[in-house]
Design an enzyme around this catalytic site. Structure first.
Site, mmCIF file in Angstrom:
data_model
loop_
_atom_site.group_PDB
_atom_site.id
_atom_site.type_symbol
_atom_site.label_atom_id
_atom_site.label_comp_id
_atom_site.label_asym_id
_atom_site.label_seq_id
_atom_site.Cartn_x
_atom_site.Cartn_y
_atom_site.Cartn_z
ATOM 1 N N LYS A 1 35.487 0.318 0.794
ATOM 2 C CA LYS A 1 36.811 0.902 0.521
ATOM 3 C C LYS A 1 36.684 2.150 -0.360
ATOM 4 O O LYS A 1 37.310 3.167 -0.094
ATOM 5 C CB LYS A 1 37.740 -0.119 -0.177
ATOM 6 N N ARG B 1 46.054 -7.529 -3.360
ATOM 7 C CA ARG B 1 44.997 -8.503 -3.083
ATOM 8 C C ARG B 1 45.554 -9.902 -2.877
ATOM 9 O O ARG B 1 44.787 -10.819 -2.611
ATOM 10 C CB ARG B 1 44.063 -8.544 -4.280
ATOM 11 N N ARG C 1 25.290 -3.880 -6.435
ATOM 12 C CA ARG C 1 26.146 -3.081 -7.308
ATOM 13 C C ARG C 1 26.272 -3.738 -8.683
ATOM 14 O O ARG C 1 26.217 -3.062 -9.704
ATOM 15 C CB ARG C 1 27.528 -2.954 -6.654
ATOM 16 N N ARG D 1 21.325 -12.189 -14.426
ATOM 17 C CA ARG D 1 20.282 -12.650 -13.518
ATOM 18 C C ARG D 1 20.642 -12.354 -12.075
ATOM 19 O O ARG D 1 21.807 -12.340 -11.714
ATOM 20 C CB ARG D 1 20.111 -14.168 -13.655
ATOM 21 N N ARG E 1 33.374 -13.860 -5.062
ATOM 22 C CA ARG E 1 34.370 -12.823 -4.775
ATOM 23 C C ARG E 1 34.755 -12.819 -3.296
ATOM 24 O O ARG E 1 35.901 -12.568 -2.943
ATOM 25 C CB ARG E 1 33.840 -11.457 -5.208
HETATM 26 P P1 AMP Z 1 37.240 -4.080 -7.251
HETATM 27 O O1 AMP Z 1 36.681 -2.910 -7.960
HETATM 28 O O2 AMP Z 1 38.449 -3.728 -6.418
HETATM 29 O O3 AMP Z 1 36.237 -4.836 -6.455
HETATM 30 O O4 AMP Z 1 37.783 -5.084 -8.363
HETATM 31 C C1 AMP Z 1 36.929 -5.654 -9.330
HETATM 32 C C2 AMP Z 1 37.611 -6.832 -9.982
HETATM 33 O O5 AMP Z 1 38.794 -6.393 -10.637
HETATM 34 C C3 AMP Z 1 38.085 -7.921 -9.033
HETATM 35 O O6 AMP Z 1 37.077 -8.848 -8.710
HETATM 36 C C4 AMP Z 1 39.210 -8.543 -9.836
HETATM 37 O O7 AMP Z 1 38.712 -9.395 -10.852
HETATM 38 C C5 AMP Z 1 39.835 -7.346 -10.505
HETATM 39 N N1 AMP Z 1 40.898 -6.749 -9.650
HETATM 40 C C6 AMP Z 1 40.913 -5.520 -9.098
HETATM 41 N N2 AMP Z 1 42.022 -5.308 -8.380
HETATM 42 C C7 AMP Z 1 42.738 -6.457 -8.463
HETATM 43 C C8 AMP Z 1 43.975 -6.902 -7.914
HETATM 44 N N3 AMP Z 1 44.709 -6.116 -7.122
HETATM 45 N N4 AMP Z 1 44.388 -8.153 -8.236
HETATM 46 C C9 AMP Z 1 43.677 -8.952 -9.047
HETATM 47 N N5 AMP Z 1 42.496 -8.612 -9.586
HETATM 48 C C10 AMP Z 1 42.018 -7.378 -9.295
#
Ligand code: AMP
Length: 169
Positions: free
Chosen positions: A13, A88, A127, A136, A147
């Protein structure tokens, strides 16, 4: 143009958003990036979000809905924006819908980006290792899988949600 990039962690994305930013001249709005900035700046919101993010869970709808409501009011969003990583959950999508109606704005499209599960886990674990998010290698892969599970359970229903609205591409 108002777009949502929808897809599991590691699908690309952020990478596709960079291309679209250049092409369309509109900003990317990533709730993950905004939360990471809040963590780096040690704001109360960042401190509250860090532990949740580190274990691969979602921060509350209330927090991210607030972030987006504030961000889309800023001047650089007046010609549109690319949402990446938001919404999300179905309640977040409902909240976004209500925000846009209130502002008299419409979504143009929701673009689904995906990749096969092994590739996603490998990319997310890599990443995490690069950013030092986990200590770890096991932790990295474990959080990456967590995730993806969270994505399948809470976020993937949005594919059907937006297909039903005729917006999915
Ligand atoms: P991302 O960079 O989009 O992968 O987001 C990293 C982390 O931020 C996710 O695993 C969530 O813990 C939190 N996060 C980001 N966007 C959201 C969202 N729209 N709703 C809830 N948590 C979010």
């Amino acid at each position: 143009m108002r777009l949502i990039l929808l897809g599991p962690p590691g699908a690309g994305k952020g990478t596709q958003a960079k291309v679209l930013i250049e092409r369309l001249g509109i900003p990317q709005l990533s709730t993950g990036d905004i939360l990471r900035s809040a963590i780096a700046a040690r704001t109360p919101m960042g401190l509250a979000a860090k532990e949740i993010m580190d274990r691969g869970d979602l921060v509350s709808d209330e927090i991210v809905n607030g972030i987006v409501a504030e961000r889309i009011d800023q001047a650089d969003c007046r010609n549109g924006f690319i949402l990446a990583g938001f919404p999300r959950t179905v309640p977040q999508a409902d909240a976004l819908g209500a925000m846009l109606i209130q502002k008299g704005l419409k979504l143009d499209a929701v673009i689904e980006i995906t990749a096969d599960p092994d590739t996603l886990v490998a990319r997310v674990a890599k990443r995490a290792a690069e950013t030092g998010a986990a200590v770890r290698a096991d932790d990295n892969a474990e959080v990456a899988r967590k995730r993806l599970d969270v994505y399948r359970e809470l976020t993937e229903p949005l594919v059907t949600y937006y297909r039903g609205k005729g917006l999915l591409r």
